[in-house]
Design a protein around this motif. Structure first.
Motif, PDB file in Angstrom:
ATOM      1  N   LYS A 255       0.786  -1.157  -0.103  1.00 56.54           N
ATOM      2  CA  LYS A 255      -0.679  -0.610   0.264  1.00 56.54           C
ATOM      3  C   LYS A 255       0.824   1.365  -0.114  1.00 56.54           C
TER       4      LYS A 255
ATOM      5  N   GLU B 101       0.789   3.969   0.680  1.00 54.02           N
ATOM      6  CA  GLU B 101       0.011   5.949   1.311  1.00 54.02           C
ATOM      7  C   GLU B 101       1.010   6.795   1.751  1.00 54.02           C
TER       8      GLU B 101
ATOM      9  N   LYS C 251       3.007   9.608   3.928  1.00 53.27           N
ATOM     10  CA  LYS C 251       2.879   9.320   5.043  1.00 53.27           C
ATOM     11  C   LYS C 251       4.276  10.408   5.437  1.00 53.27           C
TER      12      LYS C 251
END
Length: 162
Positions: A31, A33, A35
């Motif tokens: 995943k 994503e 951060k």
């Protein structure tokens, strides 16, 4: 009945990293994503850095220097006799995750910025540090973080001095 504490913990920790349990496998699909400390990367062309974990609750090395935009393949070797992990994050995220782990040590999760490594085994994280700053890594298994199993990562801004 075991599902109620798990559901409650998941609801209480919305937005924070989830705790984990006995599953120690890498996710089938990473995943990606964003951060605060970066995003999952690709191993192709990544700089390899080996980190050793031991039962004295320490990482070697305990500090990494990275350039903004650099992708690093962290090869994490557990030389201990107990399960350890490496989780990358901000101090706030790691503190929250560690507190959650003390309350719910058997929760499961897999994120691309963490790796659980059985005794005598090797795990890997491939991470692109696309934001400059000071970040941390830690073993958040209950008691390990509190015993000082932590490290730091300094991400130098592009064009910055080393």
């Amino acid at each position: 009945m075991k599902r109620i504490p798990l559901l409650l913990a998941a609801l209480l920790s919305a937005g924070a990293a989830q705790a984990h349990g006995p599953k120690h496998h890498a996710p089938a699909e990473v995943k990606k994503e964003q951060k605060d400390w970066g995003i999952a990367g690709s191993a192709k062309g990544a700089r390899k850095v080996e980190i050793v974990m031991t039962d004295d609750m320490r990482f070697q090395p305990a500090h990494l220097d990275v350039r903004e935009g650099e992708t690093v393949r962290l090869v994490v070797r557990n030389r201990g006799k107990m399960l350890h992990e490496l989780v990358i994050g901000t101090q706030k995220e790691l503190d929250q995750h560690a507190a959650l782990m003390l309350k719910f040590p058997d929760m499961e999760h897999d994120e691309p910025y963490m790796v659980h490594v059985d005794p005598g085994k090797i795990g890997e994280i491939v991470w692109t540090f696309n934001r400059a700053g000071s970040f941390h890594f830690a073993c958040l298994i209950a008691g390990h973080y509190q015993a000082g199993m932590v490290g730091t990562i300094t991400v130098q801004p592009k064009g910055g001095q080393s």
